[in-house]
Enzyme design. Structure first.
Site, PDB file in Angstrom:
ATOM      1  N   PHE A   1     -22.215   0.776 -16.844  1.00  0.00           N
ATOM      2  CA  PHE A   1     -23.448   1.394 -16.363  1.00  0.00           C
ATOM      3  C   PHE A   1     -24.160   0.533 -15.325  1.00  0.00           C
ATOM      4  O   PHE A   1     -24.899   1.041 -14.490  1.00  0.00           O
ATOM      5  CB  PHE A   1     -24.393   1.729 -17.526  1.00  0.00           C
ATOM      6  CG  PHE A   1     -25.164   0.554 -18.056  1.00  0.00           C
ATOM      7  CD1 PHE A   1     -26.422   0.245 -17.559  1.00  0.00           C
ATOM      8  CD2 PHE A   1     -24.625  -0.251 -19.055  1.00  0.00           C
ATOM      9  CE1 PHE A   1     -27.123  -0.849 -18.045  1.00  0.00           C
ATOM     10  CE2 PHE A   1     -25.315  -1.337 -19.540  1.00  0.00           C
ATOM     11  CZ  PHE A   1     -26.575  -1.649 -19.037  1.00  0.00           C
ATOM     12  N   THR A   2     -23.924  -0.780 -15.328  1.00  0.00           N
ATOM     13  CA  THR A   2     -24.625  -1.662 -14.382  1.00  0.00           C
ATOM     14  C   THR A   2     -24.207  -1.415 -12.935  1.00  0.00           C
ATOM     15  O   THR A   2     -24.896  -1.864 -12.019  1.00  0.00           O
ATOM     16  CB  THR A   2     -24.423  -3.151 -14.741  1.00  0.00           C
ATOM     17  OG1 THR A   2     -23.032  -3.453 -14.702  1.00  0.00           O
ATOM     18  CG2 THR A   2     -24.994  -3.467 -16.112  1.00  0.00           C
TER      19      THR A   2
ATOM     20  N   TRP B   1       0.817  -1.215   0.000  1.00  0.00           N
ATOM     21  CA  TRP B   1       0.000   0.000   0.000  1.00  0.00           C
ATOM     22  C   TRP B   1       0.852   1.266   0.000  1.00  0.00           C
ATOM     23  O   TRP B   1       0.513   2.252   0.640  1.00  0.00           O
ATOM     24  CB  TRP B   1      -0.976   0.015   1.185  1.00  0.00           C
ATOM     25  CG  TRP B   1      -1.678  -1.283   1.377  1.00  0.00           C
ATOM     26  CD1 TRP B   1      -1.467  -2.174   2.384  1.00  0.00           C
ATOM     27  CD2 TRP B   1      -2.674  -1.866   0.538  1.00  0.00           C
ATOM     28  NE1 TRP B   1      -2.280  -3.267   2.217  1.00  0.00           N
ATOM     29  CE2 TRP B   1      -3.032  -3.110   1.087  1.00  0.00           C
ATOM     30  CE3 TRP B   1      -3.292  -1.465  -0.646  1.00  0.00           C
ATOM     31  CZ2 TRP B   1      -3.973  -3.953   0.516  1.00  0.00           C
ATOM     32  CZ3 TRP B   1      -4.240  -2.306  -1.214  1.00  0.00           C
ATOM     33  CH2 TRP B   1      -4.567  -3.525  -0.624  1.00  0.00           C
TER      34      TRP B   1
END
Length: 168
Positions: free
Chosen positions: A65-66, A48
Site C-alpha cells: 500500500f505504501t 528483453w
C-alpha cells in the site's frame, strides 16, 4: 519470530499498490502485463526477449500500500490506497487471475497486511514501474513494480522476489 511464508527461484517480485480508484479492468490489465512483460533473455542470450511465462519462471506478489504514498510536506499520506478491507479481496482476485492464467504453483504471495522485513536481490538491476491506463490518469493509480530476480528467494511473513526474506 521468523516464519518463511514463500520462496521463489528465478522470476519476478511484484510490489503491488492498489488505489481507491482501481477497478477490475485495471486488475485485468496489470495481470496481463505482469505475466507478459519481456524482462528475460531468450535461449540465445538475447535480452528483453521472453516473459516470465515463456521462461516458466516464478512470480512473488507483495501487497504494498505504501506505493500509493503522496507526500504532505515531509510526511507520507496513504489516503489514496484502497482500505485493507476492500484491498484484500481485490488483491486475492489478482492472485487468482494470475493463477488461472499461468501455472498456479508458480504464483506465490505472502501474508496480506503483515509487517515484514523483505530483502530483494535485484538482477541487472531491473525494476519496472507499471501504471494501469484503464482508470484515471493519476500516476499513483495501481502501481506495480517488477523486480527481475536471478537468485532463489526466501520469504518470511509476506513476499519478495529474488533473494527475499520477510519476517513477521
Amino acid at each position: 519470530g521468523e516464519d518463511q511464508v514463500s520462496s521463489i527461484g528465478r522470476g519476478i517480485c511484484v510490489l503491488l499498490g492498489i488505489s481507491v480508484d482501481d477497478t477490475q479492468r485495471d486488475a485485468e490489465y496489470m495481470v496481463r502485463k505482469i505475466l507478459n512483460l519481456r524482462l528475460f533473455e531468450d535461449e540465445n542470450g538475447r535480452a528483453w526477449a521472453k516473459s516470465v511465462m515463456e521462461r516458466e519462471f516464478e512470480v512473488l506478489c507483495v501487497s504494498q500500500f505504501t506505493l500509493q504514498c503522496i507526500l504532505k510536506g515531509n510526511k507520507p499520506d496513504f489516503h489514496s490506497a484502497m482500505p485493507a478491507e476492500l484491498a484484500r479481496p481485490f488483491y486475492n482476485s489478482i492472485l487468482e487471475s494470475m493463477r488461472s492464467t499461468y501455472k498456479p504453483e508458480l504464483i506465490k504471495d505472502g501474508n496480506f497486511g503483515a509487517y515484514m522485513q523483505v530483502n530483494i536481490l535485484n538482477d541487472g538491476p531491473v525494476t519496472v514501474e507499471l501504471t494501469s491506463p484503464a482508470g484515471p490518469t493519476d500516476s499513483k493509480q495501481f502501481l506495480f513494480e517488477a523486480v527481475k530476480a536471478e537468485a532463489p528467494q526466501d520469504i518470511s511473513g509476506s513476499l519478495t522476489k529474488t533473494k527475499a526474506r520477510t519476517e513477521v
